[in-house]
Enzyme design. Structure first.
Site, PDB file in Angstrom:
ATOM      1  N   HIS A 154       0.847  -1.195   0.000  1.00 40.84           N
ATOM      2  CA  HIS A 154       0.000   0.000   0.000  1.00 40.84           C
ATOM      3  C   HIS A 154       0.880   1.242   0.000  1.00 40.84           C
ATOM      4  O   HIS A 154       2.107   1.134   0.092  1.00 40.84           O
ATOM      5  CB  HIS A 154      -0.924   0.024   1.233  1.00 40.84           C
ATOM      6  CG  HIS A 154      -0.189   0.106   2.542  1.00 40.84           C
ATOM      7  ND1 HIS A 154       0.189  -1.003   3.256  1.00 40.84           N
ATOM      8  CD2 HIS A 154       0.272   1.170   3.260  1.00 40.84           C
ATOM      9  CE1 HIS A 154       0.819  -0.640   4.364  1.00 40.84           C
ATOM     10  NE2 HIS A 154       0.900   0.676   4.385  1.00 40.84           N
ATOM     11  N   HIS A 201      -5.683  -2.026   4.684  1.00 35.47           N
ATOM     12  CA  HIS A 201      -5.675  -0.887   3.765  1.00 35.47           C
ATOM     13  C   HIS A 201      -4.929  -1.265   2.498  1.00 35.47           C
ATOM     14  O   HIS A 201      -3.964  -2.022   2.516  1.00 35.47           O
ATOM     15  CB  HIS A 201      -5.073   0.370   4.397  1.00 35.47           C
ATOM     16  CG  HIS A 201      -3.714   0.221   5.028  1.00 35.47           C
ATOM     17  ND1 HIS A 201      -3.214  -0.958   5.503  1.00 35.47           N
ATOM     18  CD2 HIS A 201      -2.742   1.131   5.245  1.00 35.47           C
ATOM     19  CE1 HIS A 201      -2.017  -0.755   5.998  1.00 35.47           C
ATOM     20  NE2 HIS A 201      -1.690   0.482   5.848  1.00 35.47           N
ATOM     21  N   HIS A 216       4.623   7.345   2.613  1.00 35.33           N
ATOM     22  CA  HIS A 216       5.435   6.129   2.496  1.00 35.33           C
ATOM     23  C   HIS A 216       4.818   5.138   1.525  1.00 35.33           C
ATOM     24  O   HIS A 216       3.617   5.128   1.291  1.00 35.33           O
ATOM     25  CB  HIS A 216       5.684   5.457   3.854  1.00 35.33           C
ATOM     26  CG  HIS A 216       4.478   4.836   4.493  1.00 35.33           C
ATOM     27  ND1 HIS A 216       3.709   5.458   5.453  1.00 35.33           N
ATOM     28  CD2 HIS A 216       3.905   3.602   4.336  1.00 35.33           C
ATOM     29  CE1 HIS A 216       2.735   4.652   5.855  1.00 35.33           C
ATOM     30  NE2 HIS A 216       2.821   3.515   5.188  1.00 35.33           N
ATOM     31  N   HIS A 248       1.633  -0.407  14.846  1.00 34.24           N
ATOM     32  CA  HIS A 248       0.611   0.626  14.713  1.00 34.24           C
ATOM     33  C   HIS A 248      -0.650   0.139  15.438  1.00 34.24           C
ATOM     34  O   HIS A 248      -1.047  -1.021  15.264  1.00 34.24           O
ATOM     35  CB  HIS A 248       0.201   0.816  13.253  1.00 34.24           C
ATOM     36  CG  HIS A 248       1.248   1.394  12.365  1.00 34.24           C
ATOM     37  ND1 HIS A 248       1.975   2.516  12.659  1.00 34.24           N
ATOM     38  CD2 HIS A 248       1.670   1.012  11.134  1.00 34.24           C
ATOM     39  CE1 HIS A 248       2.792   2.800  11.653  1.00 34.24           C
ATOM     40  NE2 HIS A 248       2.634   1.889  10.724  1.00 34.24           N
ATOM     41  N   TYR A 257       9.269   2.300   9.819  1.00 32.66           N
ATOM     42  CA  TYR A 257       9.364   3.343   8.790  1.00 32.66           C
ATOM     43  C   TYR A 257      10.836   3.709   8.639  1.00 32.66           C
ATOM     44  O   TYR A 257      11.522   3.934   9.652  1.00 32.66           O
ATOM     45  CB  TYR A 257       8.640   4.620   9.223  1.00 32.66           C
ATOM     46  CG  TYR A 257       7.129   4.624   9.172  1.00 32.66           C
ATOM     47  CD1 TYR A 257       6.402   3.742   8.387  1.00 32.66           C
ATOM     48  CD2 TYR A 257       6.424   5.580   9.902  1.00 32.66           C
ATOM     49  CE1 TYR A 257       5.015   3.802   8.353  1.00 32.66           C
ATOM     50  CE2 TYR A 257       5.046   5.646   9.867  1.00 32.66           C
ATOM     51  CZ  TYR A 257       4.346   4.754   9.094  1.00 32.66           C
ATOM     52  OH  TYR A 257       2.972   4.828   9.064  1.00 32.66           O
ATOM     53  N   GLU A 267       8.059   1.554   4.202  1.00 35.28           N
ATOM     54  CA  GLU A 267       7.663   0.794   5.387  1.00 35.28           C
ATOM     55  C   GLU A 267       7.877  -0.683   5.109  1.00 35.28           C
ATOM     56  O   GLU A 267       7.579  -1.167   4.005  1.00 35.28           O
ATOM     57  CB  GLU A 267       6.189   1.041   5.702  1.00 35.28           C
ATOM     58  CG  GLU A 267       5.657   0.210   6.872  1.00 35.28           C
ATOM     59  CD  GLU A 267       4.181   0.472   7.175  1.00 35.28           C
ATOM     60  OE1 GLU A 267       3.402   0.648   6.215  1.00 35.28           O
ATOM     61  OE2 GLU A 267       3.816   0.494   8.361  1.00 35.28           O
TER      62      GLU A 267
HETATM   63 FE   LIG Z   1       1.762   1.849   5.972  1.00 36.74          FE
END
Ligand SMILES: [Fe+2]
Length: 311
Positions: A154, A201, A216, A248, A257, A267
């Protein structure tokens, strides 16, 4: 759940400041496989487990960032339908000829309200993951060379009018909102996580005054051990790390990151939730993003770089 229409992230074209240095980084440190070069000098890569000819394209430029992010759609009929739907919604689209990207069919490109160039395509040469289509072995040397992500997963993009992006992605492109952050003392959504599958996501957005910024690009690893191994490799190769290893709260992915040699943040992450379309989106408050561990479960703070460093 059947995946139709937009099926997955397919490629990202990144601008890099020094092509040779960047090729070494993406090939030898991140561990992608170089799959081609085109007449304009762009270099193409794939992650070892990906099946299509490329997912990452590097272009030498005088400033870092992202040129465009592409999603693969189910087939050419889906591409034509989505193009019509975008036009009917009021979004102008451009057809880019087959072959402009190596081994890739026609692409439909458009600008979204955050200023980013997004494209859809249906066709890219299937090259496989090297393990064969029948009785595949579980391992290949490519799966342990460098950080060795499984796939491009992503991107998180920064720009204005994330409300417009939410409407476009959910009403036209068929994405679901999985999680969001509301701005301080407000119900207004300032950050969005959007999925076209049941991944946490496939693309995400944070509101930002400047358009078309990359926060990112993310690569999936298949275990927390691999994330820690990535941290070791980043140290060995003097890669500058931004945050992590940590988790996260938003998406619950285990993450690092860090920055590529041009300053593009990338990432390396694993895991995360797997929301189905009937799940209501999870709300995070601004405090939840920071002290609530939305960004960083271990340290429970809003790292200053999260909101300020983009390319
Ligand atoms: Fe991410």
């Amino acid at each position: 759940m059947a995946i139709t229409g937009v099926t997955r992230p397919g490629h990202i074209q990144l601008r890099v400041l020094d092509l040779n240095e960047s090729v070494r980084f993406y090939r030898d440190v991140l561990g992608l496989t170089e799959t081609g070069r085109d007449s304009s000098g762009r270099v193409y890569f794939k992650a070892w487990e990906e099946r299509d000819q490329h997912s990452v394209i590097l272009r030498q430029a005088d400033r870092a960032g992202m040129d465009f992010f592409g999603f693969k759609v189910l087939d050419e009929a889906a591409l034509t339908k989505l193009e019509k739907d975008l036009n009917a919604y009021g979004v102008a689209t451009q057809r880019i000829a087959a072959g402009d990207l190596l081994e890739t069919g026609e692409r439909v490109r458009f600008q979204i309200p955050t200023g980013h160039q997004i494209e859809l395509y249906a066709t890219k040469k299937f090259v496989g993951n090297g393990l064969g289509p029948v009785d595949p072995k579980p391992w290949s040397p490519e799966s342990e060379r460098g950080i060795a992500p499984v796939r491009l997963d992503h991107a998180l993009l920064y720009g204005p009018d994330v409300a417009g992006v939410l409407k476009l992605f959910t009403e036209v492109l068929g994405f679901n909102l999985t999680e969001y952050v509301t701005l301080p003392d407000s119900d207004e959504k300032g950050a969005l996580w959007l999925s076209c599958s049941n991944k946490a996501h496939d693309i995400a957005f944070v509101v930002h005054p400047e358009p078309a910024k990359l926060h990112h690009v993310s690569f999936l690893l298949d275990s927390w051990d691999k994330v820690l191994r990535a941290a070791d490799l980043m140290s060995v190769h003097d890669i500058k790390v931004d945050i992590g290893p940590t988790r996260h709260g938003i998406t619950r992915g285990g993450t690092i990151y860090a920055w590529d040699p041009s300053g593009n943040r990338f990432e390396t992450f694993m895991g995360g939730s797997a929301p189905y379309p009937d799940w209501p989106a999870t709300r995070w408050t601004w405090e939840g993003l920071g002290e609530g561990g939305g960004l960083d479960v271990a340290h429970r703070k809003l790292h200053e770089t999260f909101l300020t460093v983009v390319t």
